[in-house]
Design an enzyme around this catalytic site. Structure first.
Site, PDB file in Angstrom:
ATOM      1  N   ASN A   1      39.651  -3.142 -24.323  1.00 19.22           N
ATOM      2  CA  ASN A   1      40.777  -2.379 -24.833  1.00 19.22           C
ATOM      3  C   ASN A   1      41.880  -2.436 -23.780  1.00 19.22           C
ATOM      4  O   ASN A   1      41.597  -2.432 -22.576  1.00 19.22           O
ATOM      5  CB  ASN A   1      40.369  -0.923 -25.077  1.00 19.22           C
ATOM      6  CG  ASN A   1      39.282  -0.810 -26.124  1.00 19.22           C
ATOM      7  OD1 ASN A   1      39.515  -0.943 -27.314  1.00 19.22           O
ATOM      8  ND2 ASN A   1      38.051  -0.568 -25.671  1.00 19.22           N
TER       9      ASN A   1
ATOM     10  N   CYS B   1      33.721   5.677 -29.833  1.00 18.71           N
ATOM     11  CA  CYS B   1      35.040   5.886 -30.427  1.00 18.71           C
ATOM     12  C   CYS B   1      35.324   7.384 -30.355  1.00 18.71           C
ATOM     13  O   CYS B   1      34.780   8.165 -31.129  1.00 18.71           O
ATOM     14  CB  CYS B   1      35.082   5.393 -31.870  1.00 18.71           C
ATOM     15  SG  CYS B   1      36.705   5.593 -32.635  1.00 18.71           S
ATOM     16  N   GLY B   2      36.143   7.769 -29.399  1.00 18.72           N
ATOM     17  CA  GLY B   2      36.343   9.187 -29.130  1.00 18.72           C
ATOM     18  C   GLY B   2      36.970   9.964 -30.267  1.00 18.72           C
ATOM     19  O   GLY B   2      36.509  11.060 -30.612  1.00 18.72           O
TER      20      GLY B   2
ATOM     21  N   ASN C   1      34.377  -2.010 -35.453  1.00 17.06           N
ATOM     22  CA  ASN C   1      35.803  -2.293 -35.423  1.00 17.06           C
ATOM     23  C   ASN C   1      36.224  -2.940 -36.739  1.00 17.06           C
ATOM     24  O   ASN C   1      35.382  -3.341 -37.552  1.00 17.06           O
ATOM     25  CB  ASN C   1      36.137  -3.219 -34.248  1.00 17.06           C
ATOM     26  CG  ASN C   1      35.842  -2.574 -32.915  1.00 17.06           C
ATOM     27  OD1 ASN C   1      36.235  -1.443 -32.664  1.00 17.06           O
ATOM     28  ND2 ASN C   1      35.137  -3.303 -32.051  1.00 17.06           N
TER      29      ASN C   1
END
Length: 282
Positions: free
Chosen positions: A194, A84-85, A75
Site C-alpha cells: 500500500n 482491513c481496518g 481486494n
C-alpha cells in the site's frame, strides 16, 4: 444477514451488505453457520463496479471458536488481504448494533482485534502493534525501515499488510494514480505494498492520500492511516496521537503501548441479494 444452511439456498441466493468507512467501501457477506463459498472468482466479479456491486474490499464474516467472529478480506482484484481496518470497524459496528454489546473481538490474520463503541457514532479498533523490522513488513532485503533507499526516502511499516509512506510538500500536487501504481510493485516489497503520501497541516495533524494494493486509489484506508501515523511519529514529525484528513473524511489514530487505535465513523448503506443469474454466470 446470514446465508441459509440449506445448500440450495446457499447456491441460489447470496445476501450481502454494502458498508463504508469514510467512503472506503465494502461488500460484507455473513457466512457464519454456513459453508464458505466465496472465492477469488466471486470476489473479482463482485468488485466490478460496472457488472457487479463494486467495492474497495470484500469482507467475509465467519465463525470463530474464541472471538465473536472472524474476518477474511479480498481486494478488488480478487487477491487476499490480511487486514482491513475500516472494514473491521464497519463489521464491529454491525455486530454491536445486533447484539447491543459495546465491544467485540474479531479475528483476522493480524490476530484478534478488540473493537469498541467510542460514542457519538464512532467505532474504535485496536489494530495491534506496528511491525517495524524489515522482515516483518516484509521487505526483500535487510535495511532500516525508517528511510528506504527509494527516491523520497519513504518509511516502511507493517500493519499485517505492508505500507510505504512518503512525506511530501503537497499531496494534491502528485499524480497518485501513476505514483501509487509504480510504487505498489517496487522490488523491495515482495508482497506488493500500500502506498501513502502525506503532508503536515498542523501540529499532530496530517493530510493523507492512499493507493491500496490490489485496488488502487481509495477515499480512505484504516491500516494506511495507522501506518502513516506510526511513520510520522518515528520520524519526529508528530506525537503518537494524530488526526488524519483523508479524501473521504477524518480518522483519529493513537499509537499506544497496547497497539495502534483507530477511531472513526462507519455507515451501513444497504442490503442486497445476489441473483441466481449472476452467480451462475461466474
Amino acid at each position: 444477514m446470514r446465508l441459509s444452511m440449506n445448500t440450495q439456498a446457499t447456491i441460489d441466493a447470496l445476501p450481502f451488505m454494502k458498508m463504508h468507512g469514510l467512503g472506503n467501501d465494502f461488500v460484507v457477506i455473513d457466512q457464519r453457520g454456513a459453508p464458505r463459498i466465496v472465492s477469488e472468482c466471486i470476489a473479482r466479479a463482485l468488485g466490478d463496479r460496472q457488472r457487479g456491486v463494486g467495492f474497495d474490499q470484500l469482507a467475509i464474516i465467519t465463525d470463530d471458536d474464541t472471538a465473536d467472529a472472524a474476518l477474511v478480506f479480498y481486494n478488488a482484484d480478487g487477491s487476499l488481504s490480511s487486514t482491513c481496518g475500516n472494514a473491521t470497524r464497519c463489521v464491529a459496528r454491525h455486530l454491536m448494533d445486533l447484539s447491543g454489546a459495546t465491544s467485540v473481538l474479531l479475528r483476522t490474520e493480524r490476530g484478534v482485534l478488540r473493537c469498541a463503541d467510542a460514542g457519538n457514532g464512532l467505532t474504535t479498533v485496536n489494530m495491534g502493534a506496528p511491525l517495524l523490522g524489515w522482515d516483518q513488513v516484509p521487505l526483500s532485503e535487510a535495511m532500516d525501515t525508517l528511510e528506504l533507499p527509494i527516491d523520497g526516502a519513504p518509511t516502511a511499516t507493517g500493519m499485517g499488510n505492508p505500507h510505504c509512506t512518503f512525506f511530501v510538500d503537497d499531496v494534491d500536487a502528485i499524480d497518485l494514480a501513476s505514483f501509487g501504481a509504480t510504487h505498489e510493485c517496487h522490488p523491495l516489497f515482495p508482497e506488493r505494498t500500500n502506498v501513502q503520501i502525506a503532508h503536515m497541516i498542523g501540529e499532530d495533524h496530517l493530510r493523507m492520500r492512499v493507493w491500496e494494493r490490489g485496488t488502487g486509489i481509495t477515499l480512505a484506508s484504516g491500516s494506511s492511516s495507522c501506518a502513516t501515523a506510526v511513520a510520522a511519529a518515528r520520524r519526529g514529525l508528530t506525537g503518537r496521537s494524530v488526526t488524519i484528513e483523508l479524501d473521504g473524511g477524518t480518522l483519529r489514530i493513537d499509537w499506544t503501548a497496547e497497539g495502534v487505535l483507530m477511531t472513526g465513523p462507519t455507515a451501513h448503506v444497504f442490503d442486497g441479494v445476489l441473483t441466481p443469474a449472476f452467480l451462475e454466470s461466474l
